[in-house]
Design an enzyme around this catalytic site. Structure first.
Site, PDB file in Angstrom:
ATOM      1  N   TYR A 168       0.836  -1.213   0.000  1.00  0.00           N
ATOM      2  CA  TYR A 168       0.000   0.000   0.000  1.00  0.00           C
ATOM      3  C   TYR A 168       0.868   1.258   0.000  1.00  0.00           C
ATOM      4  O   TYR A 168       0.606   2.204  -0.754  1.00  0.00           O
ATOM      5  CB  TYR A 168      -0.894  -0.045   1.235  1.00  0.00           C
ATOM      6  N   LYS A 172       0.917   4.105  -2.874  1.00  0.00           N
ATOM      7  CA  LYS A 172       0.555   5.486  -2.563  1.00  0.00           C
ATOM      8  C   LYS A 172       1.730   6.447  -2.784  1.00  0.00           C
ATOM      9  O   LYS A 172       1.523   7.618  -3.132  1.00  0.00           O
ATOM     10  CB  LYS A 172       0.043   5.586  -1.121  1.00  0.00           C
TER      11      LYS A 172
END
Length: 277
Positions: A168, A172
């Site tokens: 993640y 991001k």
């Protein structure tokens, strides 16, 4: 004096807007006069957001489906252009987390996060590029300066990293890089491109009790969600404002990049975390 909504008549795409932060973004943009294409993986939440916007006097249409599926980006963009003849705001918000420490993380977990948080926004921007370029050139020939907005949703995990979220955090961080690159590519078309990195925002994904086995279903996958209550309490105690944020506050941060006052702000990453890095 009658005040005209700041984005009256603008056409906006908001991915992942059937629930949580995305829903609040769609509601906020619609309340300020935008016509919104609402997306969710499931048709029912998307339809509910559309109905709630209509009930409040706004205008919206649903485009359900997975942002990662082949052809979705083109269908998403076409929904806006075919329905209202324009496209002014793109908010890449759809996503979820699938956490694990690196030694236990599967290729599927890694690739799923890159697909939804980075590849899907790239495809949506690519699908929108023809309309944006051709429309901007025509407006320039007419002597008009019309600004369009892209807001990519990032996370403090992508700015500072977070244990258990290598997939993640990498995705991001990637969306922040995409943001800065697109700000340079699309500046000549009067498109500002920024990202908002959220800290702790209270949604179904963060408020669920991880110890109780909370999960969500994503395209046939059962994904564990939630936070240990004590860890959540400790995290909130470290936030200078004293609590996690609410989805409508998160939506406000996105809205800042959609209004005319931010027309000369581009290529930026705004941290929305209550004062905590």
């Amino acid at each position: 004096m009658t005040l005209v909504p700041k984005i009256d008549g603008k056409v906006a795409l908001v991915s992942g807007s059937g629930r949580g932060i995305g829903r609040e973004i769609a509601l906020k943009l619609a309340s300020e006069g935008a016509r919104v294409v609402v997306n969710d993986l499931d048709a029912a939440p998307a339809a509910q957001t559309v109905a709630d916007i209509a009930a409040a006097g706004g205008t919206a249409v649903a485009c359900p489906g997975s942002v990662t599926e082949a052809g979705f980006a083109e269908r998403f963009v076409a929904t806006a252009v075919d329905t209202w003849g324009g496209l002014d705001i793109i908010v890449n918000n759809a996503g979820y987390t699938w956490d694990n420490v690196v030694q236990k993380m599967s290729d599927e977990q890694w690739e799923a996060m890159l697909a939804v948080h980075l590849t899907a926004p790239f495809r949506i921007l690519r699908a929108a590029s023809h309309f944006i370029r051709e429309t901007a050139r025509r407006e320039a020939d007419e002597g008009r300066e019309v600004f369009r907005k892209v807001v990519n949703v990032s996370s403090t995990s992508g700015v500072y990293g977070n244990a258990g979220q290598a997939n993640y955090a990498a995705a991001k961080a990637g969306i922040n890089g995409l943001t800065k690159a697109m700000a340079k590519e699309w500046g000549r078309y009067k498109v500002t491109v920024n990202s908002v990195a959220f800290g702790l925002i209270k949604t179904r994904l963060t408020e669920a009790d991880a110890d109780a086995g909370a999960s969500i279903d994503i395209e046939g996958r059962t994904i564990k969600v939630g936070v240990n209550p004590q860890i959540l309490k400790n995290a909130e105690a470290m936030i200078p404002l004293g609590r996690g944020g609410h989805p409508h506050e998160a939506a406000g941060a996105v809205y800042l990049f959609c209004i005319p006052e931010s027309n000369y702000v581009s290529g930026q990453v705004l941290v929305c975390g209550g004062g905590r890095p």
